[in-house]
Scaffold this motif. Sequence first.
Motif, PDB file in Angstrom:
ATOM      1  N   GLU A 159       0.739  -1.175  -0.010  1.00 35.61           N
ATOM      2  CA  GLU A 159       0.018   0.206  -0.156  1.00 35.61           C
ATOM      3  C   GLU A 159       0.938   1.196   0.012  1.00 35.61           C
ATOM      4  O   GLU A 159       0.497   2.360   0.075  1.00 35.61           O
ATOM      5  CB  GLU A 159      -1.046   0.064   1.291  1.00 35.61           C
ATOM      6  CG  GLU A 159      -2.077  -0.946   1.078  1.00 35.61           C
ATOM      7  CD  GLU A 159      -2.721  -1.137   2.348  1.00 35.61           C
ATOM      8  OE1 GLU A 159      -4.143  -1.614   2.081  1.00 35.61           O
ATOM      9  OE2 GLU A 159      -2.306  -1.067   3.547  1.00 35.61           O
ATOM     10  N   VAL A 160       2.132   1.209   0.186  1.00 34.76           N
ATOM     11  CA  VAL A 160       2.983   2.249  -0.217  1.00 34.76           C
ATOM     12  C   VAL A 160       3.459   2.737  -1.529  1.00 34.76           C
ATOM     13  O   VAL A 160       3.766   1.698  -2.177  1.00 34.76           O
ATOM     14  CB  VAL A 160       4.426   2.023   0.656  1.00 34.76           C
ATOM     15  CG1 VAL A 160       5.323   3.056   0.755  1.00 34.76           C
ATOM     16  CG2 VAL A 160       4.046   1.906   2.362  1.00 34.76           C
ATOM     17  N   VAL A 161       3.171   3.919  -1.676  1.00 32.04           N
ATOM     18  CA  VAL A 161       3.546   4.503  -2.896  1.00 32.04           C
ATOM     19  C   VAL A 161       5.132   4.529  -3.163  1.00 32.04           C
ATOM     20  O   VAL A 161       5.810   5.281  -2.256  1.00 32.04           O
ATOM     21  CB  VAL A 161       2.806   5.913  -3.375  1.00 32.04           C
ATOM     22  CG1 VAL A 161       3.287   6.369  -4.504  1.00 32.04           C
ATOM     23  CG2 VAL A 161       1.348   5.682  -3.302  1.00 32.04           C
ATOM     24  N   PRO A 162       5.864   3.933  -4.017  1.00 31.43           N
ATOM     25  CA  PRO A 162       7.410   4.159  -4.126  1.00 31.43           C
ATOM     26  C   PRO A 162       7.792   5.524  -4.618  1.00 31.43           C
ATOM     27  O   PRO A 162       7.096   6.104  -5.361  1.00 31.43           O
ATOM     28  CB  PRO A 162       7.596   2.976  -5.519  1.00 31.43           C
ATOM     29  CG  PRO A 162       6.263   2.861  -6.236  1.00 31.43           C
ATOM     30  CD  PRO A 162       5.393   3.311  -5.389  1.00 31.43           C
ATOM     31  N   GLU A 163       8.864   5.720  -3.899  1.00 32.16           N
ATOM     32  CA  GLU A 163       9.667   7.134  -4.247  1.00 32.16           C
ATOM     33  C   GLU A 163      10.835   6.840  -4.676  1.00 32.16           C
ATOM     34  O   GLU A 163      11.384   5.653  -4.408  1.00 32.16           O
ATOM     35  CB  GLU A 163       9.636   8.084  -3.148  1.00 32.16           C
ATOM     36  CG  GLU A 163       8.076   8.378  -2.469  1.00 32.16           C
ATOM     37  CD  GLU A 163       8.588   9.270  -1.315  1.00 32.16           C
ATOM     38  OE1 GLU A 163       9.493   9.445  -0.786  1.00 32.16           O
ATOM     39  OE2 GLU A 163       7.450   9.904  -0.664  1.00 32.16           O
ATOM     40  N   VAL A 168      12.018  -2.064  -4.094  1.00 34.03           N
ATOM     41  CA  VAL A 168      10.822  -2.433  -4.165  1.00 34.03           C
ATOM     42  C   VAL A 168      10.654  -4.022  -4.728  1.00 34.03           C
ATOM     43  O   VAL A 168      11.608  -4.433  -5.203  1.00 34.03           O
ATOM     44  CB  VAL A 168       9.992  -1.680  -5.365  1.00 34.03           C
ATOM     45  CG1 VAL A 168      10.312  -0.204  -4.898  1.00 34.03           C
ATOM     46  CG2 VAL A 168      10.614  -1.784  -6.486  1.00 34.03           C
ATOM     47  N   ILE A 169       9.422  -4.517  -4.721  1.00 34.73           N
ATOM     48  CA  ILE A 169       9.105  -5.763  -5.341  1.00 34.73           C
ATOM     49  C   ILE A 169       8.256  -5.298  -6.787  1.00 34.73           C
ATOM     50  O   ILE A 169       7.235  -4.628  -6.559  1.00 34.73           O
ATOM     51  CB  ILE A 169       8.286  -6.657  -4.598  1.00 34.73           C
ATOM     52  CG1 ILE A 169       9.168  -7.115  -3.286  1.00 34.73           C
ATOM     53  CG2 ILE A 169       8.246  -7.975  -5.244  1.00 34.73           C
ATOM     54  CD1 ILE A 169      10.661  -7.572  -3.765  1.00 34.73           C
ATOM     55  N   ALA A 170       8.884  -5.680  -7.670  1.00 40.22           N
ATOM     56  CA  ALA A 170       8.138  -5.317  -9.241  1.00 40.22           C
ATOM     57  C   ALA A 170       7.901  -6.579  -9.698  1.00 40.22           C
ATOM     58  O   ALA A 170       8.626  -7.873  -9.704  1.00 40.22           O
ATOM     59  CB  ALA A 170       9.016  -4.651 -10.044  1.00 40.22           C
ATOM     60  N   VAL A 171       6.709  -6.847 -10.571  1.00 43.26           N
ATOM     61  CA  VAL A 171       6.439  -7.979 -11.371  1.00 43.26           C
ATOM     62  C   VAL A 171       6.466  -7.615 -12.686  1.00 43.26           C
ATOM     63  O   VAL A 171       6.103  -6.495 -13.233  1.00 43.26           O
ATOM     64  CB  VAL A 171       4.808  -8.305 -10.938  1.00 43.26           C
ATOM     65  CG1 VAL A 171       4.528  -9.439 -11.720  1.00 43.26           C
ATOM     66  CG2 VAL A 171       4.813  -8.889  -9.551  1.00 43.26           C
ATOM     67  N   CYS A 211       6.663  -3.987 -16.696  1.00 43.38           N
ATOM     68  CA  CYS A 211       6.636  -4.206 -15.194  1.00 43.38           C
ATOM     69  C   CYS A 211       5.714  -3.246 -14.350  1.00 43.38           C
ATOM     70  O   CYS A 211       5.375  -2.412 -14.763  1.00 43.38           O
ATOM     71  CB  CYS A 211       7.653  -4.247 -14.479  1.00 43.38           C
ATOM     72  SG  CYS A 211       8.902  -3.009 -14.298  1.00 43.38           S
ATOM     73  N   ARG A 212       5.295  -3.733 -13.088  1.00 46.15           N
ATOM     74  CA  ARG A 212       4.424  -2.897 -12.338  1.00 46.15           C
ATOM     75  C   ARG A 212       5.027  -3.083 -10.885  1.00 46.15           C
ATOM     76  O   ARG A 212       5.287  -4.376 -10.400  1.00 46.15           O
ATOM     77  CB  ARG A 212       3.107  -3.274 -12.408  1.00 46.15           C
ATOM     78  CG  ARG A 212       2.940  -4.659 -12.102  1.00 46.15           C
ATOM     79  CD  ARG A 212       1.162  -4.865 -12.292  1.00 46.15           C
ATOM     80  NE  ARG A 212       0.865  -6.412 -12.119  1.00 46.15           N
ATOM     81  CZ  ARG A 212       0.766  -6.934 -11.026  1.00 46.15           C
ATOM     82  NH1 ARG A 212       0.884  -6.391  -9.917  1.00 46.15           N
ATOM     83  NH2 ARG A 212       0.255  -8.372 -10.803  1.00 46.15           N
ATOM     84  N   VAL A 213       5.183  -1.826 -10.227  1.00 46.78           N
ATOM     85  CA  VAL A 213       5.653  -2.371  -8.716  1.00 46.78           C
ATOM     86  C   VAL A 213       4.512  -2.753  -7.756  1.00 46.78           C
ATOM     87  O   VAL A 213       3.297  -2.168  -7.918  1.00 46.78           O
ATOM     88  CB  VAL A 213       6.052  -0.817  -8.049  1.00 46.78           C
ATOM     89  CG1 VAL A 213       6.521  -1.075  -6.656  1.00 46.78           C
ATOM     90  CG2 VAL A 213       7.471  -0.489  -9.089  1.00 46.78           C
ATOM     91  N   THR A 214       4.827  -3.838  -7.083  1.00 46.71           N
ATOM     92  CA  THR A 214       3.707  -4.066  -6.203  1.00 46.71           C
ATOM     93  C   THR A 214       3.779  -3.915  -4.613  1.00 46.71           C
ATOM     94  O   THR A 214       2.957  -4.149  -3.759  1.00 46.71           O
ATOM     95  CB  THR A 214       3.458  -5.640  -6.302  1.00 46.71           C
ATOM     96  OG1 THR A 214       4.748  -6.280  -5.904  1.00 46.71           O
ATOM     97  CG2 THR A 214       3.263  -6.040  -7.885  1.00 46.71           C
ATOM     98  N   GLY A 215       4.858  -3.302  -4.486  1.00 44.68           N
ATOM     99  CA  GLY A 215       5.034  -3.016  -2.865  1.00 44.68           C
ATOM    100  C   GLY A 215       6.622  -2.551  -2.515  1.00 44.68           C
ATOM    101  O   GLY A 215       7.609  -2.901  -3.368  1.00 44.68           O
ATOM    102  N   VAL A 216       6.563  -1.651  -1.362  1.00 42.18           N
ATOM    103  CA  VAL A 216       7.944  -1.014  -1.009  1.00 42.18           C
ATOM    104  C   VAL A 216       8.548  -1.762   0.007  1.00 42.18           C
ATOM    105  O   VAL A 216       7.863  -2.211   1.129  1.00 42.18           O
ATOM    106  CB  VAL A 216       7.687   0.374  -0.902  1.00 42.18           C
ATOM    107  CG1 VAL A 216       8.907   0.964  -0.366  1.00 42.18           C
ATOM    108  CG2 VAL A 216       7.297   1.189  -2.049  1.00 42.18           C
ATOM    109  N   VAL A 217       9.554  -2.326   0.162  1.00 46.75           N
ATOM    110  CA  VAL A 217      10.469  -2.742   1.158  1.00 46.75           C
ATOM    111  C   VAL A 217      10.541  -1.827   2.100  1.00 46.75           C
ATOM    112  O   VAL A 217      11.067  -0.630   2.329  1.00 46.75           O
ATOM    113  CB  VAL A 217      11.792  -3.295   0.830  1.00 46.75           C
ATOM    114  CG1 VAL A 217      12.229  -3.932   2.118  1.00 46.75           C
ATOM    115  CG2 VAL A 217      11.792  -4.248  -0.222  1.00 46.75           C
TER     116      VAL A 217
END
Length: 226
Positions: A159-163, A168-171, A211-217
Amino acid sequence: MSETVGQRIKKARLLRGVTQPELARMCGWESQGRISNYERGLREAKRTDLEKIARALDLNVAWVWTGQGQMGTGHAPHALASYGEELQPGPAMVTQIPEISWVQAGGFTEVCFVDLDPESTNWYPRPPNCGPHTFALKVVGESMLDKYPPGRIIFIDPEVVPESGDDVIAVMTETGEATFKQYLEEPGVGCMLKARNPAWKDPYISINGNCRVTGVVMAQMELRQR
């Protein structure tokens, strides 16, 4: 077909990342048998039992009993008080999150929490800076050395928007595979992913629809190895 009381209990327990033995202890019961029987529909629902389960999992008792209204309350003692009972606060619960596989991460949605086997899944305490849908992954490969060696546990909040600069985890949309990289935004270039390992061949991946970012570490944990 509407859900049964047992199905709602199981759904809530898995979403909270609690095993049957843990929930039984939180309710003050010696064994998990009562929880198991409820979830399998082998025990007739009792209001006093459901109140204990609701308090332990921070649920609205009415939702557990009928399936109506909001599932969670965020303040279970108030929900229980509405039934006119004088109850002592239950034991504090530390929310746990699941470690999923990289295959699961490639197709990750909130729904996958419900399908996880609580007995075979590794569960970890949720870091305080992470949201309720956070999941964990075990680092594989060496593309993110030296910051993230293989075997390190990382916590990803979808739910965190990447900066720019975030890990990040990306698919990869073409293959459905998940990858772990640093997210960068460069003026005039656009968005890209980068391997942190300076020795990594072809460290950059352009984000151009593939690809799309699915979440931030948000956190990481190192487990002691003997």
